[in-house]
Write a protein that holds these residues in place. Structure first.
Motif, PDB file in Angstrom:
ATOM      1  N   PRO A 112       0.848  -1.201   0.000  1.00 55.53           N
ATOM      2  CA  PRO A 112       0.000   0.000   0.000  1.00 55.53           C
ATOM      3  C   PRO A 112       0.881   1.248   0.000  1.00 55.53           C
ATOM      4  O   PRO A 112       1.965   1.257   0.584  1.00 55.53           O
ATOM      5  N   GLN A 113       0.419   2.301  -0.674  1.00 55.67           N
ATOM      6  CA  GLN A 113       1.204   3.529  -0.820  1.00 55.67           C
ATOM      7  C   GLN A 113       0.333   4.755  -0.547  1.00 55.67           C
ATOM      8  O   GLN A 113      -0.887   4.687  -0.619  1.00 55.67           O
ATOM      9  N   ARG A 114       1.000   5.876  -0.300  1.00 57.90           N
ATOM     10  CA  ARG A 114       0.326   7.171  -0.176  1.00 57.90           C
ATOM     11  C   ARG A 114       1.221   8.201  -0.860  1.00 57.90           C
ATOM     12  O   ARG A 114       2.393   8.325  -0.541  1.00 57.90           O
ATOM     13  N   SER A 115       0.646   8.932  -1.828  1.00 56.56           N
ATOM     14  CA  SER A 115       1.429   9.943  -2.536  1.00 56.56           C
ATOM     15  C   SER A 115       1.650  11.159  -1.636  1.00 56.56           C
ATOM     16  O   SER A 115       1.027  11.284  -0.569  1.00 56.56           O
ATOM     17  N   GLU A 116       2.515  12.069  -2.065  1.00 52.35           N
ATOM     18  CA  GLU A 116       2.768  13.289  -1.298  1.00 52.35           C
ATOM     19  C   GLU A 116       1.506  14.134  -1.155  1.00 52.35           C
ATOM     20  O   GLU A 116       1.346  14.877  -0.195  1.00 52.35           O
ATOM     21  N   GLU A 117       0.610  14.011  -2.143  1.00 53.33           N
ATOM     22  CA  GLU A 117      -0.649  14.757  -2.106  1.00 53.33           C
ATOM     23  C   GLU A 117      -1.685  14.079  -1.203  1.00 53.33           C
ATOM     24  O   GLU A 117      -2.773  14.614  -1.002  1.00 53.33           O
ATOM     25  N   GLY A 118      -1.366  12.893  -0.698  1.00 55.67           N
ATOM     26  CA  GLY A 118      -2.271  12.176   0.192  1.00 55.67           C
ATOM     27  C   GLY A 118      -3.126  11.130  -0.496  1.00 55.67           C
ATOM     28  O   GLY A 118      -3.938  10.473   0.158  1.00 55.67           O
ATOM     29  N   THR A 119      -2.958  10.961  -1.781  1.00 59.93           N
ATOM     30  CA  THR A 119      -3.725   9.959  -2.510  1.00 59.93           C
ATOM     31  C   THR A 119      -3.231   8.568  -2.126  1.00 59.93           C
ATOM     32  O   THR A 119      -2.031   8.315  -2.099  1.00 59.93           O
ATOM     33  N   GLU A 123       0.533  -1.023  -4.991  1.00 59.89           N
ATOM     34  CA  GLU A 123       1.291  -1.656  -6.063  1.00 59.89           C
ATOM     35  C   GLU A 123       1.336  -3.153  -5.788  1.00 59.89           C
ATOM     36  O   GLU A 123       1.439  -3.573  -4.631  1.00 59.89           O
ATOM     37  N   ILE A 124       1.208  -3.926  -6.851  1.00 58.65           N
ATOM     38  CA  ILE A 124       1.447  -5.360  -6.756  1.00 58.65           C
ATOM     39  C   ILE A 124       2.558  -5.680  -7.754  1.00 58.65           C
ATOM     40  O   ILE A 124       2.689  -4.999  -8.770  1.00 58.65           O
ATOM     41  N   SER A 125       3.342  -6.675  -7.435  1.00 55.22           N
ATOM     42  CA  SER A 125       4.442  -7.018  -8.342  1.00 55.22           C
ATOM     43  C   SER A 125       4.818  -8.482  -8.204  1.00 55.22           C
ATOM     44  O   SER A 125       4.470  -9.143  -7.225  1.00 55.22           O
ATOM     45  N   PHE A 126       5.520  -8.953  -9.211  1.00 52.16           N
ATOM     46  CA  PHE A 126       6.077 -10.303  -9.175  1.00 52.16           C
ATOM     47  C   PHE A 126       7.361 -10.299  -9.985  1.00 52.16           C
ATOM     48  O   PHE A 126       7.625  -9.392 -10.754  1.00 52.16           O
ATOM     49  N   GLU A 141      -2.978   3.546  -8.962  1.00 54.86           N
ATOM     50  CA  GLU A 141      -3.246   4.946  -9.255  1.00 54.86           C
ATOM     51  C   GLU A 141      -3.215   5.196 -10.761  1.00 54.86           C
ATOM     52  O   GLU A 141      -4.084   5.858 -11.319  1.00 54.86           O
ATOM     53  N   ARG A 142      -2.213   4.631 -11.416  1.00 60.92           N
ATOM     54  CA  ARG A 142      -2.086   4.794 -12.869  1.00 60.92           C
ATOM     55  C   ARG A 142      -2.853   3.736 -13.652  1.00 60.92           C
ATOM     56  O   ARG A 142      -3.051   3.869 -14.848  1.00 60.92           O
ATOM     57  N   LYS A 143      -3.205   2.642 -12.952  1.00 58.24           N
ATOM     58  CA  LYS A 143      -3.940   1.522 -13.561  1.00 58.24           C
ATOM     59  C   LYS A 143      -3.196   0.906 -14.753  1.00 58.24           C
ATOM     60  O   LYS A 143      -3.788   0.581 -15.764  1.00 58.24           O
TER      61      LYS A 143
END
Length: 149
Positions: A112-119, A123-126, A141-143
């Motif tokens: 889980p992430q939070r941008s500087e703007e608070g959004t 991210e998921i990865s493998f 966020e970027r989809k």
């Protein structure tokens, strides 16, 4: 180092080891002497080629990314529901009642992430760049998926 360059170097060194072992064997046979050195050189070069082939990491599979994308489509609604209820994405997949899916390259990683703007986003990865030669990640966020090879 770029994994393709590394793979190429492994192939070149393996081929050179095999060729040098064969040359040593031919020279000794033509000379009329088959010795333990020739047999040893042939065995060593064969072992070097096999070791090089076994050391090559599994490469990126588009079919596996497609499968992971389908898994993500199944778990994304639960993540969104958790976010709507709690204001943030869950700290772990288990907190949202989701078992961590396995991929061909190990468990799916979730962050889980939070941008500087608070959004808030996740991210998921493998994959692992050093073990597999790539990392594939999805940013909510970027989809979009991003492939780092």
């Amino acid at each position: 180092m770029d994994p393709l360059i590394g793979t190429g170097l492994i192939f070149i060194f393996g081929a050179a080891a095999l060729l040098s072992g064969l040359c040593a064997l031919v020279v000794l046979i033509v000379d009329g002497r088959i010795s333990r050195i020739a047999v040893g050189a042939g065995a060593a070069s064969t072992a070097a080629v096999l070791a090089c082939c076994m050391a090559m990491p599994p490469r990126f599979s588009q079919a596996e990314q497609d499968r992971v994308a389908r898994l993500h489509a199944q778990i994304a609604p639960a993540l969104e529901q958790y976010r709507q209820t709690h204001g943030d994405y869950p700290p772990t997949l288990q907190a949202a009642g989701i078992a961590t899916p396995a991929t061909e390259y190990g468990p799916l990683r979730y962050l889980p992430q939070r941008s500087e703007e608070g959004t808030v986003y996740y991210e998921i990865s493998f994959g692992d760049y050093y073990d597999n030669g790539f990392t594939a990640s999805f940013n909510s966020e970027r989809k979009t998926w991003y492939l780092d090879q």
